[in-house]
Enzyme design. Sequence first.
Site, short mmCIF file in Angstrom:
data_model
loop_
_atom_site.label_atom_id
_atom_site.label_comp_id
_atom_site.label_asym_id
_atom_site.label_seq_id
_atom_site.Cartn_x
_atom_site.Cartn_y
_atom_site.Cartn_z
N LYS A 196 -6.91 11.90 -5.66
CA LYS A 196 -7.33 13.30 -5.73
C LYS A 196 -8.43 13.58 -4.72
O LYS A 196 -9.54 13.07 -4.84
CB LYS A 196 -7.85 13.66 -7.12
CG LYS A 196 -7.97 15.18 -7.25
CD LYS A 196 -8.85 15.63 -8.38
CE LYS A 196 -10.30 15.69 -8.01
NZ LYS A 196 -10.64 16.69 -6.97
N GLU A 255 -18.81 4.41 -5.87
CA GLU A 255 -19.74 4.52 -4.74
C GLU A 255 -20.41 5.87 -4.88
O GLU A 255 -19.78 6.90 -4.71
CB GLU A 255 -18.97 4.38 -3.42
CG GLU A 255 -19.86 4.00 -2.27
CD GLU A 255 -20.16 5.17 -1.37
OE1 GLU A 255 -21.28 5.71 -1.49
OE2 GLU A 255 -19.29 5.53 -0.56
N CYS A 278 -23.63 9.79 2.03
CA CYS A 278 -24.36 9.16 0.91
C CYS A 278 -25.41 8.19 1.43
O CYS A 278 -26.42 7.96 0.78
CB CYS A 278 -23.45 8.43 -0.06
SG CYS A 278 -21.73 8.59 0.25
N GLU A 291 -31.38 13.05 -4.39
CA GLU A 291 -30.48 13.19 -3.26
C GLU A 291 -30.26 14.68 -2.96
O GLU A 291 -29.93 15.45 -3.85
CB GLU A 291 -29.13 12.53 -3.58
CG GLU A 291 -28.22 12.49 -2.37
CD GLU A 291 -26.89 11.80 -2.66
OE1 GLU A 291 -26.32 12.02 -3.74
OE2 GLU A 291 -26.43 11.06 -1.78
#
Length: 490
Positions: A196, A270, A304, A401
């Site tokens: 997906k 991850e 990331c 983040e």
Amino acid sequence: MASKKNTIKLQFNSSRNLAPAPESKSVAKIADKYDLFINGKFEKPSSKKYFNTINPANEEKLSSIAEGNGADVNKAVVAARNAYEKIWKKTSAKERSKYIYRIARMIQERARELAVIETLDGGKSIRESRDFDVPTAANHFFYYAGWADKLEYAFPNRKPQSLGVAGQIIPWNFPLLMAAWKIAPALATGNTVVLKPAETTPLTALKLAEIIQEADLPPGVVNIITGAGATGAALVNHPDINKIAFTGSTDVGKIIQKAIAGTNKKATLELGGKAANIIFDDAPLDQAVEGVINGIFFNQGHVCCAGSRLFVQESVYKIVLQKLKDRMESLIVGDPLDKNTDIGAINSKQQLDVIQKYLKIGQQEGADMFQSSCNIPKKGFYCRPTIFTNVAQSNRIAQEEIFGPVLAIQTFRTEDEAIEKANNTPFGLSAGVWTDKGSKIFNMTSKLRAGVIWANTYNKFDPTSPFGGYKESGFGREGGLHGLEGYLKV
Ligand code: ADP
């Protein structure tokens, strides 16, 4: 000294007045509507619903995309299971590798089209999608094609066996590359796949579905279903999935881990990051500054492993800060299709809102904000490269983040202080060390808690090296020989 600085400034300023050099859109064949890719065919969604995917650079609609629901996910998983039991499990490793090589070559043949579509759908600069995303995606297929018939050598005396059906969920920052990271090792190890893509960047995954169809991969070996979080959740919760591979936010990673707790599903996650780039006073400073710029501003900070925290040794802080500001002024923010553009569009309005929220938080927390003075287009989602100085360890801009072109800068005096500050984060995905001394590199890399550490470079990727995190950045490794293990019983 002053005159040298002026010359540099002059060069930088002139580079911002380059004539437009847009890549042609004519190679990008985008259909008005895309269905779900199940069992080797494009099928209408049972929900009969479609959502728009837009170009974040100008907010224009690119295509309508099928929204897969639970029934569609089930159809895709059934197709993948049948393909696994009846075909793929029995296909020789050598044959499997031929299919994977074929996909790799077809990606290369259609590289220009894929790069343009990646840039249109995701907002990243064409330089990035053309020079990094697409070639690296092809390289992953080439690399894992090579492993397919050598698994016994990868895991000697351990009789590696495939798991079955892998459910794979990917984010919007490297849409084609993430699909390649996930599909290539799964196929090489004999698994079938339901993938997906993210709802804001489904197009290159659907182009990959076309490639897979043309490559004559047996129907059902790879299925691609589009939709948002609910579609992803249906995949995670499907009882006939043997493995979940997820790349995305830490919040969704935690939801997934809870959902699969107590099941037999194997997982690799991850997740987010808050990487530290550390510059010592003996580092080649221009090179370091370029690495920092590359680490946080290129690809709009949508990485990331972006080096979103910078630690500079106090003795060189002033000079590094000046060099950074000068270089930031030279960055071109704008049309992602323009070959001169350094920083393209933010992927979505939602993500731009998140970034802007953090810009306010940083100022409210008392940090000093500096943004480059460049113009940005009126339409579309853009953010100027931004740095914060006078940042405290506890500030949210230093802990959370942001996933945008925003850098929080702090200083340190000793190696120990740099290590302590860099490790003071819930994340542990990556880090960068800049120094002339090999011994310092060894000391730092052994004490920094991060899955990947670059020394005197940043954001370098290769299919042969493993990638993955510690702590809230997730677990499991993708890439390299390690990337095979997540798809095998060994
Ligand atoms: P980001 O913040 O980078 O957009 P997300 O974690 O929200 O990351 O999204 C990454 C991928 O996870 C996307 O494909 C998204 O549709 C999917 N996703 C979002 N919520 C869920 C969920 N609850 N379960 C499974 N997948 C999800």
